[in-house]
Design a protein around this motif. Structure first.
Motif, PDB file in Angstrom:
ATOM      1  N   PHE A  95     -13.699  -3.215  -8.625  1.00  0.00           N
ATOM      2  CA  PHE A  95     -12.746  -2.500  -9.483  1.00  0.00           C
ATOM      3  C   PHE A  95     -13.402  -2.221 -10.842  1.00  0.00           C
ATOM      4  O   PHE A  95     -14.034  -3.107 -11.433  1.00  0.00           O
ATOM      5  N   ILE A 151     -10.163   1.603  -8.307  1.00  0.00           N
ATOM      6  CA  ILE A 151     -10.769   1.057  -7.090  1.00  0.00           C
ATOM      7  C   ILE A 151     -12.080   1.768  -6.805  1.00  0.00           C
ATOM      8  O   ILE A 151     -12.122   3.000  -6.672  1.00  0.00           O
ATOM      9  N   HIS A 168     -14.511  -6.586  -2.800  1.00  0.00           N
ATOM     10  CA  HIS A 168     -13.797  -5.466  -3.415  1.00  0.00           C
ATOM     11  C   HIS A 168     -14.371  -5.253  -4.816  1.00  0.00           C
ATOM     12  O   HIS A 168     -14.728  -6.216  -5.502  1.00  0.00           O
ATOM     13  N   PHE A 189      -1.055  -5.101  -8.087  1.00  0.00           N
ATOM     14  CA  PHE A 189      -1.330  -4.963  -9.526  1.00  0.00           C
ATOM     15  C   PHE A 189      -0.533  -6.005 -10.320  1.00  0.00           C
ATOM     16  O   PHE A 189      -1.069  -6.653 -11.218  1.00  0.00           O
ATOM     17  N   ASP A 223      -5.607  -1.082 -16.717  1.00  0.00           N
ATOM     18  CA  ASP A 223      -5.529  -0.823 -15.285  1.00  0.00           C
ATOM     19  C   ASP A 223      -6.943  -0.945 -14.724  1.00  0.00           C
ATOM     20  O   ASP A 223      -7.915  -1.121 -15.485  1.00  0.00           O
ATOM     21  N   HIS A 229      -3.085  -8.455 -12.094  1.00  0.00           N
ATOM     22  CA  HIS A 229      -3.497  -7.908 -13.375  1.00  0.00           C
ATOM     23  C   HIS A 229      -3.857  -8.988 -14.392  1.00  0.00           C
ATOM     24  O   HIS A 229      -4.881  -8.910 -15.088  1.00  0.00           O
ATOM     25  N   ARG A 232      -5.986   4.376  -9.043  1.00  0.00           N
ATOM     26  CA  ARG A 232      -5.616   3.233  -9.884  1.00  0.00           C
ATOM     27  C   ARG A 232      -4.934   2.171  -9.009  1.00  0.00           C
ATOM     28  O   ARG A 232      -4.104   2.495  -8.158  1.00  0.00           O
ATOM     29  N   LEU A 233      -5.251   0.912  -9.291  1.00  0.00           N
ATOM     30  CA  LEU A 233      -4.639  -0.187  -8.549  1.00  0.00           C
ATOM     31  C   LEU A 233      -3.137  -0.222  -8.763  1.00  0.00           C
ATOM     32  O   LEU A 233      -2.367  -0.510  -7.834  1.00  0.00           O
ATOM     33  N   LEU A 273     -12.788  -1.119  -1.359  1.00  0.00           N
ATOM     34  CA  LEU A 273     -11.959  -2.139  -0.722  1.00  0.00           C
ATOM     35  C   LEU A 273     -12.662  -2.601   0.553  1.00  0.00           C
ATOM     36  O   LEU A 273     -13.314  -1.804   1.239  1.00  0.00           O
ATOM     37  N   SER A 324      -1.151   0.221  -5.205  1.00  0.00           N
ATOM     38  CA  SER A 324      -0.548  -1.048  -4.789  1.00  0.00           C
ATOM     39  C   SER A 324       0.105  -1.715  -5.990  1.00  0.00           C
ATOM     40  O   SER A 324      -0.467  -2.634  -6.600  1.00  0.00           O
ATOM     41  N   TYR A 334       0.836  -1.210   0.000  1.00  0.00           N
ATOM     42  CA  TYR A 334       0.000   0.000   0.000  1.00  0.00           C
ATOM     43  C   TYR A 334       0.864   1.250   0.000  1.00  0.00           C
ATOM     44  O   TYR A 334       1.732   1.423   0.859  1.00  0.00           O
TER      45      TYR A 334
END
Length: 622
Positions: free
Chosen positions: A55, A66, A53, A97, A63, A101, A88-89, A69, A93, A27
Motif C-alpha cells: 500500500f 493499493i 500486500h 480501512f 488513506d 487505518h 483507495r483502500l 493484493l 474496502s 470488497y
C-alpha cells in the motif's frame, strides 16, 4: 456483523475478531483512480506460500493506495490484480480501512512493525484465521499475511505436547480432567476435554474454544473475565463455570489457565479443565468413567490413580477388597505401609514418594489390619511422571496370594515326586537285598527242595508287590491301613500257594490301625514266614477239615500294637527244636529290624505266636 479488537499483552499481538461478515462487507468494486507500477519480482511473489500486500500512503496516511493484493485475497473475492491496483483502500474496502487505518498510520509514522491476528467467525464457529505483520519499507506499507485453512483436520503444534499421551488419557479419564494448549492462535485439545463435553473431535476444533462455547449465558461474564485477565493482567487465572453439553447435560467445571513463553519466545497458553459436577452443589453425577468401570468387579486387580497423593487419590474397588475395608472407612496415608512385611519394599516406597525413584515394581506381603494371621501377597507397580508441570502417579495392585500358594504347592509337589521316586528306588533296592539274603540262606538249607525255595520266594515277592501297589499308587508311605492291606494279602496268598484242603484264613485287625512303610514291610514278611510255617507243618493230614490260620492285630496304646497269629493244627512237639530252624532265624532277624519282640505262646490246640511291635518308626521322608 460485529468487530472486536483486543491487545493480547502476553502474546504482544493485536487480535481482531470479525463476526458474521460477508464478502460484500469486505470488497466493493471501485473504478481505478491512480496509475501504479507493478512490484518488482511480481511473479515470485505470486508463488510464495505467504501473502504480501503493498500500500502506498496517500496524503500523509489519510488513506492508502493499493499497489498489490495477495493471490489468496483476490481469489476469495473473485478478483484479479487489475481490479484492485490503483484504488483507495477506503473505497474498495471501507471495512478493512476502518480496521487497519490506525495500525497502518502508526507503522507509517513510527516505522515500527506491528503484528495483527485476524479471527473470522460465523456464529461461534471459526471460519478463517490469519496472522499479519505490518512493516514500512521503500516508502510503502507492506502487509505479510499467513492464512490458515480451518477446514483441515491437521494436528497442530504437536511439539508442545511433551507429555505421554497414553498416560494422560488414562489420568484424564479417571480424574475427569482435560487440558488444551493454544499456540499461534490454534488449540490442541486432549481426549479428556472431549470426555467432559461428551462429543467427538470435529475438524474446526483447533480454531476456537470448544469449552467456553458451551458456557451457559448466566456464566458468560466469567468467560469474559478470564479472557480479560489472561490477556492483560496475569499469566494465571482460575474460575468455576457451568456448561451445557451438546446432549443437554449441565456440568460444573473448574478452569485454570496459564500463559508462559517457550524456549523460542513463543507464547503458550495452557488450560486445565476439571469436571467437578459430582463435588458441586448441583448434585449432578459425572459421566460414566469407562476405564474405572472395567475394574469395578475385580477383587484381584486394582487400579490406583494418584496413589502418592493423600487428597486426590482414586482407587478401584479391588483395592478395598484386598485391604478388607469399606470405601467410606478408608483414609489414605502412609500408615498403610506399616502393614507391609518386607522392610526393603517400604524403603523403596518412601524413596518413590520423596522423588528418589521414578517407579517401583515389587511383590510384597500385606498384613490386613496388621493381623499376622491374615496375610496377602500382592504385586505393586507405581510410576511417577510429569504432566502439566505437576507430578502425578499411576499404579496397579494385584492380589497373587492364591497364585503363589498354587505355585508353592506345585513346587512342593514336584519336590515330593522327586523324593518319592528316590524313596521307591531305595525301597525296591532294600527289599531285593532282603529277598536275595533269604534266597541265599534257603539255597543252602533246602538245596534238595528247589520247589520249596521258589514257593517261599513267590510268597515274599507277592507280599512286597502288593505293598508297592497299595502304597506307591497313593504316594502315602506313612498311613497304610493295615486291615485293607491284609484282606487283599489273604486273597492273593490263597490264589498262588499250594494249600492243604480246606485251610481258611481269618484276619481280625483294628479299623483305625495305620502303619508306616518302615513298620509294615518287616511285619508283612514276618506274617509270611509264620503263615508258610503253619501251612508246611500244622496240617499234615490232607483229609482234615476246619483248618484255620488266624491273624489278630490290635492297638495296645498310641505307640505299640500286638499281632497274634495262630493255627488250629497239630502243634509243635518240641518247641526248642523249632527255634533253631531257618524260618525261625529269618523271623528273629525281621523282628529285630522291626524293633519288636516275638514269643511263642501256649494254646490248647495248634501253634500261636505273639509279636509286640511299634506303630511308628523314623521315616526317611521329611
Amino acid at each position: 456483523m460485529r468487530i472486536e479488537k483486543e491487545y493480547r499483552i502476553f502474546e504482544d499481538i493485536e487480535e481482531v475478531r470479525i463476526f458474521n461478515a460477508t464478502k460484500k462487507d469486505f470488497y466493493k468494486p471501485t473504478p481505478k483512480e491512480f496509475d501504479v507500477e507493478d512490484m518488482p519480482f511480481q511473479e515470485l511473489l505470486n508463488n510464495v506460500s505467504t501473502e504480501i500486500h503493498s500500500f502506498i500512503p496517500y496524503e500523509n496516511g489519510k488513506d492508502f493506495i493499493i499497489q498489490r493484493l495477495g493471490t489468496f485475497t483476490l481469489n476469495k473475492y473473485n478478483s484479479k490484480p487489475k481490479d484492485a491496483m490503483g484504488r483507495r483502500l477506503s473505497k474498495i474496502s471501507p471495512l478493512f480501512f476502518d480496521i487497519l487505518h490506525e495500525y497502518f498510520l502508526e507503522v507509517y509514522e513510527s516505522h515500527t512493525p506491528k503484528k495483527i491476528r485476524f479471527v473470522y467467525y460465523n456464529g461461534k464457529k471459526l471460519t478463517k484465521l490469519s496472522t499479519a505483520k505490518i512493516v514500512f519499507d521503500m516508502d510503502r506499507i507492506f502487509v505479510v499475511t499467513n492464512n490458515v485453512d480451518t477446514a483441515t483436520n491437521r494436528r497442530v503444534d504437536a511439539d508442545y505436547r511433551t507429555f505421554d499421551e497414553d498416560k494422560t488419557n488414562m489420568m484424564e479419564n479417571f480424574s475427569q480432567t482435560g487440558s488444551y494448549y493454544k499456540v499461534h492462535g490454534k488449540y490442541v485439545w486432549s481426549q479428556g476435554v472431549y470426555n467432559i463435553i461428551n462429543r467427538a473431535k470435529e475438524d474446526s476444533d483447533d480454531f476456537y474454544n470448544i469449552v467456553f462455547d458451551l458456557v451457559i449465558p448466566e456464566d458468560q461474564h466469567i468467560v469474559d473475565k478470564i479472557f480479560y485477565l489472561t490477556n492483560n493482567e496475569t499469566s494465571q487465572c482460575g474460575e468455576v463455570i457451568r456448561i451445557r453439553t451438546a446432549n443437554g447435560v449441565m456440568k460444573v467445571i473448574e478452569v485454570n489457565i496459564y500463559s508462559y513463553f517457550d524456549d523460542s519466545g513463543i507464547i503458550i497458553r495452557q488450560g486445565l479443565i476439571n469436571d467437578i459436577t459430582q463435588r458441586s452443589d448441583y448434585g449432578l453425577s459425572k459421566p460414566v468413567d469407562f476405564l474405572m468401570d472395567g475394574f469395578k468387579n475385580s477383587k484381584k486387580l486394582a487400579l490406583l490413580i494418584e496413589p502418592l497423593s493423600k487428597k486426590q487419590y482414586e482407587f478401584s474397588k479391588g483395592f478395598y477388597y484386598m485391604i478388607e475395608k469399606d470405601y467410606g472407612d478408608y483414609n489414605h496415608s502412609r500408615k498403610i505401609m506399616k502393614n507391609i512385611v518386607e522392610k526393603d519394599v517400604v524403603k523403596n516406597l518412601n524413596k518413590l514418594i520423596n522423588g528418589e525413584l521414578d517407579k517401583i515394581d515389587e511383590v510384597l506381603t500385606f498384613k490386613v489390619d496388621g493381623n499376622s494371621n491374615n496375610k496377602k501377597i500382592v504385586e505393586l507397580y507405581i510410576e511417577r511422571f510429569n504432566y502439566n508441570n505437576e507430578v502425578h502417579s499411576l499404579g496397579f495392585l494385584t492380589d497373587v496370594t492364591e497364585d503363589i500358594e498354587k505355585q508353592d504347592k506345585l513346587v512342593a509337589s514336584n519336590e515330593q515326586k522327586v523324593v518319592l521316586i528316590k524313596e521307591i528306588h531305595h525301597r525296591v533296592k532294600n527289599n531285593l537285598q532282603v529277598l536275595n539274603s533269604f534266597l541265599n540262606l534257603e539255597k543252602r538249607a533246602y538245596k534238595n527242595d528247589p520247589d520249596l525255595i521258589i514257593e517261599h520266594m513267590q510268597t515274599r515277592l507277592t507280599s512286597l508287590a502288593l505293598l508297592h501297589e497299595k502304597t506307591y499308587g497313593t504316594k502315602d508311605f506313612v498311613n497304610i491301613n493295615l486291615k485293607d492291606y491284609l484282606v487283599d494279602h489273604d486273597m492273593k496268598t490263597e490264589g498262588f500257594m499250594e494249600l492243604p484242603s480246606q485251610v481258611e484264613f481269618e484276619t481280625i485287625v483294628d479299623e483305625d490301625l495305620n502303619l508306616s512303610i518302615e513298620v509294615i514291610t518287616p511285619l508283612l514278611l514276618i506274617i509270611d514266614e509264620l503263615t508258610m510255617n503253619a501251612i508246611k507243618h500244622a496240617f499234615p493230614d490232607n483229609t482234615a477239615t476246619d483248618n484255620k490260620i488266624t491273624k489278630q492285630i490290635t492297638k495296645l496304646n498310641e505307640g505299640d500294637a500286638r499281632l497274634i497269629i495262630k493255627d488250629n493244627g497239630v502243634g509243635i512237639p518240641d518247641s526248642k527244636s523249632i527255634s533253631k530252624n531257618l524260618g525261625c532265624e529269618i523271623i528273629k532277624s525281621l523282628t529285630s529290624q522291626l524293633g519288636g519282640k516275638i514269643s511263642l505262646i501256649e494254646c490248647e490246640k495248634g501253634t500261636a505266636y505273639e509279636l509286640i511291635f511299634p506303630i511308628r518308626m523314623d521315616h526317611t521322608i521329611n
